[in-house]
Design an enzyme around this catalytic site. Structure first.
Site, PDB file in Angstrom:
ATOM      1  N   SER A  22      -9.573  13.207   2.753  1.00 45.20           N
ATOM      2  CA  SER A  22      -8.551  12.589   3.596  1.00 45.20           C
ATOM      3  C   SER A  22      -7.395  13.561   3.731  1.00 45.20           C
ATOM      4  O   SER A  22      -7.202  14.440   2.882  1.00 45.20           O
ATOM      5  CB  SER A  22      -8.063  11.278   2.972  1.00 45.20           C
ATOM      6  OG  SER A  22      -6.908  10.797   3.632  1.00 45.20           O
ATOM      7  N   TYR A  49      -4.942   6.374  -4.180  1.00 46.96           N
ATOM      8  CA  TYR A  49      -5.805   6.830  -3.092  1.00 46.96           C
ATOM      9  C   TYR A  49      -5.664   8.336  -2.895  1.00 46.96           C
ATOM     10  O   TYR A  49      -6.665   9.064  -2.810  1.00 46.96           O
ATOM     11  CB  TYR A  49      -5.446   6.088  -1.802  1.00 46.96           C
ATOM     12  CG  TYR A  49      -6.295   6.469  -0.618  1.00 46.96           C
ATOM     13  CD1 TYR A  49      -7.575   5.939  -0.452  1.00 46.96           C
ATOM     14  CD2 TYR A  49      -5.837   7.365   0.343  1.00 46.96           C
ATOM     15  CE1 TYR A  49      -8.364   6.291   0.627  1.00 46.96           C
ATOM     16  CE2 TYR A  49      -6.617   7.730   1.432  1.00 46.96           C
ATOM     17  CZ  TYR A  49      -7.877   7.192   1.571  1.00 46.96           C
ATOM     18  OH  TYR A  49      -8.657   7.547   2.657  1.00 46.96           O
TER      19      TYR A  49
END
Length: 587
Positions: A457, A470
């Site tokens: 990501s 995350y």
């Protein structure tokens, strides 16, 4: 006894020789005849044959070409290996194993060279239903290819001639008297298995057989009896009277891809496929060859030949085995579809069995050679081990692995519980570790390369006060990918970390928000989904970036404009990026 498991053996007499023929599978099914090359025997096909003849499979026939394996040699050797006599042998085998139905022909190397003769002469018309050729051109077509370049010697055409001339060095040596026989019966015959393992990455497993020195010495006459004659005076009527599937390994050290540039002139019904592999693909790519051959035979038998995949990168991925985790929706589903359109065999993995099945179902009509669904939670190490074992046993070794499965978690660091951290790291990081460890090891042990894609990501390098768990998980995936890329580079296995930015997927509907009650969490999910929807960046663009990254063997790919911007900032203006991380998200 033959080394082929469960094979039935018979002897066929023809032209003063006795051919050793092995059969597997149900004789009531379409018959496939596999013809080996030089300096092989029929055992070169053992891995492919057993897959073709598996449960519900085809009737598979292999035979040792005269002078090879357990077939006898003609006497004298000179003049005993002409294409005319090899054609007599093939027809004798075909009449013995399938007297009432045409056979499907498959040839590799010199097996393909002689099979081109079979499929382009009049006396075999009606006996061949289809032909799959790999790593062996028609001598007639080759002769015309040479002549056309000599008549119009442009720089490009001269370069093609010189290039193929360099690749054909061994042909000149095989025409020398006595020397090849001495070499094969001496040091070359003893060292050949190790040469294949080192240079071609060919695994052992009973191949080549002990008859190799004698086979290779006899097989030199295949070249001496045919090559010069046909290249000097190629036939002008060498048109194929059956559909042909051409499989070209693009890393073949002996044959240039350019040899087949004009093939449509000779083959009106032609399907082309390419394979990122070296010459001995019957040993190194049996799963893929079996899938292609079965597909071609089935399509021909049905009278509805299936066209080759026409999607982007079809020349690179057609027939390859691709496994995608988190394939039930979003980027995973789009990636599965993209590989399907490129003709790959795809395994859609998701913890939601229904979603995985739906992805596989939708992938099949897009052009996938085959599509399967598997329901697995990637965070479960034991379940992943069972999946890896099942995939290897039933589908083969994965060529491309896409570790995409992931979950979202947002909130303050101090609102994250230990369980929150465990859930995120188990899926986002350990899921990737399990995939790389299990499927990556299979790739490494196969020794034929492959590619691993880990979907990270932009959060891997863009810190945020709202995404501590995350972002940590994705940063770990990015570094893991870099470490693996360094370790696996020498084994021909590429590793890519793909870093999408804000992509319109379903992750926002399942993301958790800590430190708030259930109603507030639902409100934040709706708002996040709306913002991602307004951003409107489709997962299909990420899928395209993934395929492109594999083709280019890229180390790290920021996908969306903001992902590329943040990546540039992390390198050149990290202080500004840290200040941006302090901004409280408005959700």
């Amino acid at each position: 006894m033959t080394s082929l498991n469960g094979a039935r053996e018979r002897r066929v007499r023809t032209g003063g020789v006795e051919l050793c023929v092995a059969e597997l599978g149900d004789p009531r099914q379409p018959t496939v005849v596999l013809v080996h090359g030089y300096p092989d025997s029929k055992e070169v096909w053992s891995e492919v044959a057993e897959r073709l003849a598996g449960p519900g499979g085809l009737h598979v026939v292999l035979y040792d070409v005269r002078g090879h394996g357990r077939s006898t040699a003609p006497r004298p050797l000179r003049g005993g290996f002409t294409l005319e006599k090899l054609t007599d042998d093939f027809l004798a085998v075909a009449d013995a194993v399938s007297p009432d139905r045409p056979v499907h022909l498959v040839g590799h190397d010199w097996g393909s060279v002689q099979a081109w003769e079979f499929v382009t002469i009049e006396r075999t018309r009606g006996r061949i239903a289809s032909f799959t050729s790999m790593s062996g051109p028609s001598l007639d077509h080759f002769g015309h290819w040479i002549n056309s370049r000599l008549k119009r010697p442009t720089p490009r055409r001269v370069g093609q001639l010189l290039g193929q001339g360099a690749k054909s060095w061994y042909v000149y040596l095989l025409h020398t008297p006595v020397l090849p026989e001495l070499a094969w019966r001496g040091p070359l015959g003893r060292s050949w298995p190790k040469i294949l393992q080192r240079v071609e990455k060919v695994p052992g497993g009973g191949y080549p057989t002990p008859s190799l020195p004698r086979d290779a010495a006899h097989g030199a006459w295949l070249y001496r009896d045919n090559v010069r004659t046909r290249l000097r005076s190629p036939r002008t009527d060498a048109h194929a009277h059956a559909p042909v599937q051409l499989i070209t390994p693009v890393e073949d050290a002996f044959l240039s891809e350019r040899l087949y540039d004009d093939l449509e002139r000779w083959v009106p019904r032609l399907v082309r496929r390419t394979l990122p592999a070296k010459h001995w693909i019957p040993r190194t790519r049996p799963d893929q060859l079996a899938a292609w051959i079965t597909d071609f035979v089935t399509a021909t038998e049905s009278g509805r030949p299936r066209p080759a995949a026409t999607g982007k990168y079809a020349d690179r991925f057609a027939g390859q085995l691709v496994l995608v985790t988190g394939a039930g929706s979003g980027i995973g589903r789009a990636t599965t579809f993209a590989f399907a359109e490129a003709g790959a065999r795809v395994v859609a993995v998701d913890r939601d069995a229904e979603a995985a099945a739906r992805t596989a179902e939708l992938a099949r009509p897009l052009g996938a050679s085959a599509a399967w669904a598997e329901a697995v939670d990637v965070s479960d190490g034991q379940a992943m081990e069972k999946l890896a074992e099942k995939v290897a046993t039933e589908y083969g070794v994965v060529d491309v692995l896409v570790n995409n499965a992931g979950i979202g978690l947002s909130g303050s660091f101090f609102d994250h519980t230990v369980e929150d951290w465990k859930n995120v790291l188990d899926v986002n990081l350990w899921g990737v570790i399990h995939g790389c460890r299990l499927f990556g090891r299979q790739m490494a042990e196969r020794g034929q390369g492959g590619h691993v894609v880990n979907v990270a990501s932009a959060a891997a390098y863009q810190p945020s006060r709202a995404l501590p768990a995350y972002s940590t998980s994705k940063a770990a995936v990015l570094m893991l990918s870099e470490c693996l890329r360094a370790e696996l580079a020498g084994q021909g296995i590429g590793v890519t970390a793909v870093c999408p930015g804000f992509v319109d997927t379903g992750i926002t509907s399942t993301a958790r928000f800590t430190g708030v009650d259930a109603e507030e969490e639902r409100r934040r999910r709706r708002r996040a989904a709306r913002l991602y929807g307004l951003r409107g960046y489709p997962p299909e663009k990420v899928a395209d970036a993934i395929l492109r990254a594999v083709v280019r063997d890229e180390a790290m790919v920021p996908v969306t404009p903001e992902a590329r911007l943040f990546h540039a900032m992390s390198r050149f203006t990290p202080r500004a990026l840290r200040r941006l991380a302090r901004v409280r998200p408005r959700l």
